[in-house]
Design a protein around this motif. Structure first.
Motif, mmCIF file in Angstrom:
data_model
loop_
_atom_site.group_PDB
_atom_site.id
_atom_site.type_symbol
_atom_site.label_atom_id
_atom_site.label_comp_id
_atom_site.label_asym_id
_atom_site.label_seq_id
_atom_site.Cartn_x
_atom_site.Cartn_y
_atom_site.Cartn_z
ATOM 1 N N ARG A 56 47.993 41.818 58.378
ATOM 2 C CA ARG A 56 47.198 40.590 58.339
ATOM 3 C C ARG A 56 47.184 40.005 56.935
ATOM 4 N NH1 ARG A 56 41.921 41.971 62.100
ATOM 5 N NH2 ARG A 56 42.976 43.317 63.607
ATOM 6 N N VAL A 57 46.706 38.790 56.832
ATOM 7 C CA VAL A 57 46.634 38.075 55.557
ATOM 8 C C VAL A 57 45.214 38.181 55.012
ATOM 9 C CG1 VAL A 57 46.901 35.826 54.443
ATOM 10 C CG2 VAL A 57 48.453 36.503 56.291
ATOM 11 N N ASP A 58 45.101 38.286 53.685
ATOM 12 C CA ASP A 58 43.797 38.385 53.030
ATOM 13 C C ASP A 58 43.717 37.430 51.845
ATOM 14 O OD1 ASP A 58 42.240 40.965 54.097
ATOM 15 O OD2 ASP A 58 44.374 41.418 54.061
ATOM 16 N N ILE A 59 42.501 36.948 51.604
ATOM 17 C CA ILE A 59 42.178 36.219 50.376
ATOM 18 C C ILE A 59 41.262 37.107 49.548
ATOM 19 C CG2 ILE A 59 40.878 34.278 49.401
ATOM 20 C CD1 ILE A 59 41.740 32.616 51.793
ATOM 21 N N VAL A 60 41.509 37.180 48.240
ATOM 22 C CA VAL A 60 40.635 37.905 47.320
ATOM 23 C C VAL A 60 40.398 37.011 46.103
ATOM 24 C CG1 VAL A 60 40.269 39.986 45.967
ATOM 25 C CG2 VAL A 60 41.584 40.112 48.096
ATOM 26 N N ILE A 61 39.127 36.840 45.734
ATOM 27 C CA ILE A 61 38.768 35.973 44.608
ATOM 28 C C ILE A 61 37.923 36.762 43.617
ATOM 29 C CG2 ILE A 61 37.640 33.823 43.897
ATOM 30 C CD1 ILE A 61 38.028 32.808 46.773
ATOM 31 N N PRO A 62 38.420 36.998 42.379
ATOM 32 C CA PRO A 62 37.625 37.697 41.357
ATOM 33 C C PRO A 62 36.632 36.734 40.711
ATOM 34 C CG PRO A 62 39.741 37.086 40.443
ATOM 35 C CD PRO A 62 39.757 36.624 41.877
ATOM 36 N N LEU A 63 35.450 37.245 40.382
ATOM 37 C CA LEU A 63 34.393 36.358 39.886
ATOM 38 C C LEU A 63 33.951 36.655 38.452
ATOM 39 C CD1 LEU A 63 32.158 36.208 43.096
ATOM 40 C CD2 LEU A 63 33.957 34.622 42.381
ATOM 41 N N LEU A 64 34.248 37.831 37.928
ATOM 42 C CA LEU A 64 33.841 38.143 36.567
ATOM 43 C C LEU A 64 34.781 37.471 35.571
ATOM 44 C CD1 LEU A 64 33.037 41.971 36.766
ATOM 45 C CD2 LEU A 64 31.459 40.028 37.013
ATOM 46 N N ASP A 65 34.241 37.039 34.446
ATOM 47 C CA ASP A 65 35.082 36.478 33.392
ATOM 48 C C ASP A 65 36.064 37.539 32.904
ATOM 49 O OD1 ASP A 65 33.786 34.053 33.523
ATOM 50 O OD2 ASP A 65 32.362 34.528 31.925
ATOM 51 N N GLY A 66 37.330 37.191 32.855
ATOM 52 C CA GLY A 66 38.350 38.117 32.391
ATOM 53 C C GLY A 66 38.873 39.062 33.451
ATOM 54 N N GLN A 67 38.279 39.041 34.634
ATOM 55 C CA GLN A 67 38.730 39.952 35.693
ATOM 56 C C GLN A 67 39.999 39.432 36.346
ATOM 57 O OE1 GLN A 67 35.856 40.494 38.842
ATOM 58 N NE2 GLN A 67 37.184 41.866 40.012
ATOM 59 N N CYS A 68 40.927 40.347 36.608
ATOM 60 C CA CYS A 68 42.184 40.004 37.276
ATOM 61 C C CYS A 68 42.311 40.776 38.586
ATOM 62 C CB CYS A 68 43.385 40.355 36.391
ATOM 63 S SG CYS A 68 43.607 39.302 34.947
ATOM 64 N N ILE A 69 43.089 40.220 39.486
ATOM 65 C CA ILE A 69 43.537 40.954 40.663
ATOM 66 C C ILE A 69 44.891 41.548 40.302
ATOM 67 C CG2 ILE A 69 44.223 40.800 43.075
ATOM 68 C CD1 ILE A 69 41.238 40.388 42.625
ATOM 69 N N SER A 70 44.958 42.873 40.257
ATOM 70 C CA SER A 70 46.185 43.558 39.841
ATOM 71 C C SER A 70 46.744 44.345 41.005
ATOM 72 C CB SER A 70 45.900 44.503 38.675
ATOM 73 O OG SER A 70 45.452 43.777 37.535
ATOM 74 N N ARG A 71 48.026 44.161 41.267
ATOM 75 C CA ARG A 71 48.701 44.853 42.358
ATOM 76 C C ARG A 71 49.997 45.496 41.854
ATOM 77 N NH1 ARG A 71 44.550 44.456 44.410
ATOM 78 N NH2 ARG A 71 43.965 43.823 46.527
ATOM 79 N N TYR A 72 50.286 46.683 42.387
ATOM 80 C CA TYR A 72 51.480 47.428 42.034
ATOM 81 C C TYR A 72 52.223 47.799 43.313
ATOM 82 C CZ TYR A 72 48.815 47.945 37.710
ATOM 83 O OH TYR A 72 48.085 47.690 36.581
ATOM 84 N N GLN A 73 53.549 47.845 43.240
ATOM 85 C CA GLN A 73 54.353 48.151 44.409
ATOM 86 C C GLN A 73 54.484 49.644 44.668
ATOM 87 O OE1 GLN A 73 55.436 45.980 46.749
ATOM 88 N NE2 GLN A 73 54.148 44.580 45.555
ATOM 89 N N GLY A 74 53.982 50.476 43.776
ATOM 90 C CA GLY A 74 54.023 51.923 43.971
ATOM 91 C C GLY A 74 53.684 52.634 42.682
ATOM 92 N N SER A 75 53.673 53.967 42.733
ATOM 93 C CA SER A 75 53.286 54.755 41.562
ATOM 94 C C SER A 75 54.231 54.554 40.397
ATOM 95 C CB SER A 75 53.235 56.234 41.942
ATOM 96 O OG SER A 75 52.293 56.454 42.978
ATOM 97 N N SER A 76 55.502 54.249 40.666
ATOM 98 C CA SER A 76 56.475 54.059 39.591
ATOM 99 C C SER A 76 56.398 52.675 38.955
ATOM 100 C CB SER A 76 57.890 54.296 40.123
ATOM 101 O OG SER A 76 58.198 53.361 41.148
ATOM 102 N N ASP A 77 55.630 51.775 39.572
ATOM 103 C CA ASP A 77 55.473 50.426 39.033
ATOM 104 C C ASP A 77 54.403 50.459 37.943
ATOM 105 O OD1 ASP A 77 55.134 47.760 38.482
ATOM 106 O OD2 ASP A 77 54.580 47.165 40.515
#
Length: 276
Positions: free
Chosen positions: A39-60
């Motif tokens: 499914r599709v998701d929306i995620v919105i960070p609200l803290l100043d300086g906060q990022c949404i960080s995603r990695y493709q795996g442990s080696s990333d």
């Protein structure tokens, strides 16, 4: 603290839940698996300086980092997210096929990708985040997010009833569902059926059914490992235990016996190996 909200009636065909989550410090693990739901998701960070960080795996070790709201396209394999530091986020978890009303024909290009909301919705996405930051309390923020989705829904095209029927049939019994009978029942040729399904869902029918079967299995084994994996495999729709293990590795990046969700009611979340 996690707060969830079921949407009001006009959004019910499209949205599963709206949610808000806040924590004041880092979690015990540095990264967390997000196992796919299709499914599709929306995620919105609200803290100043906060990022949404995603990695493709442990080696990333580089990953992707987005300071504003994002759309996670439909996934058919696991990703990892950063869980260091404080966090305040709100999000939308769409129903299968529901996101098409808000993103139109963009869903196939979003498969296994995280894209900024602003790239899809323009300046209004940044304005929405500003309004959510200025809104006090998670409940009020969810109401504001819901109102925004309602406004966008008024501009949406009707959903694809043919695809909706195929999704409904798959959901009835993922273990025995098969693509070919669904395609024949649609009256469309294979190529056209796949195209319409992918446009509405973001995954091809075959990919989606594999993830649905996997996700259904997770919900069943999240509370305790099965005593008989061979029987579990057959009941879940896999040819045998070896096939289940192969699919689990392909989708989750681990064996079924390595699977250990953080909570039984959140089967797609698991601490990543090697987390501090």
């Amino acid at each position: 603290m996690l707060l969830t909200r079921r949407p009001t009636a006009p959004l019910v065909p499209y949205v599963e839940t709206l949610w808000a989550n806040e924590r004041g410090a880092a979690l015990p693990h540095a990264r967390e698996f997000n196992l796919p739901t299709g499914r599709v998701d929306i995620v919105i960070p609200l803290l100043d300086g906060q990022c949404i960080s995603r990695y493709q795996g442990s080696s990333d070790t580089v990953g992707e980092h987005h300071p504003g709201g994002v759309v996670h396209g439909a996934q058919d394999h696991a990703t990892q997210r950063d869980t260091t530091g404080a966090s305040s986020v709100v999000g939308v978890h769409f129903k299968p096929g529901g996101a098409a009303a808000f993103f139109g024909g963009a869903l196939p290009s979003l498969r296994n990708r995280t894209v900024t909301l602003e790239a899809l919705w323009g300046p209004s996405a940044r304005a929405l985040r500003d309004e959510l930051q200025d809104t006090s309390g998670p409940h009020a923020r969810l109401l504001r997010l819901e109102a925004y989705l309602m406004a966008r829904l008024s501009l949406a095209r009707p959903g694809d009833a043919l695809v909706a029927q195929a999704l409904h049939t798959m959901a009835q019994d993922p273990a025995t569902a098969s693509i070919e009978p669904l395609q024949r029942a649609s009256g469309l040729g294979p190529t056209r059926f796949i195209s319409r399904f992918e446009r509405q869902v973001g995954l091809t029918p075959k990919r989606y059914l594999r993830v649905l079967r996997f996700h259904t299995l997770l919900s069943q084994i999240a509370t305790a490992p099965p005593s008989d994996w061979a029987l579990t495999a057959v009941q879940a729709g896999y040819a045998d235990q070896s096939h289940l293990i192969h699919e689990f590795r392909r989708i989750a990046g681990m064996t079924p016996t390595a699977y250990a969700p953080l909570q039984p009611d959140q089967p797609t979340h698991m601490a990543a190996p090697g987390a501090r």
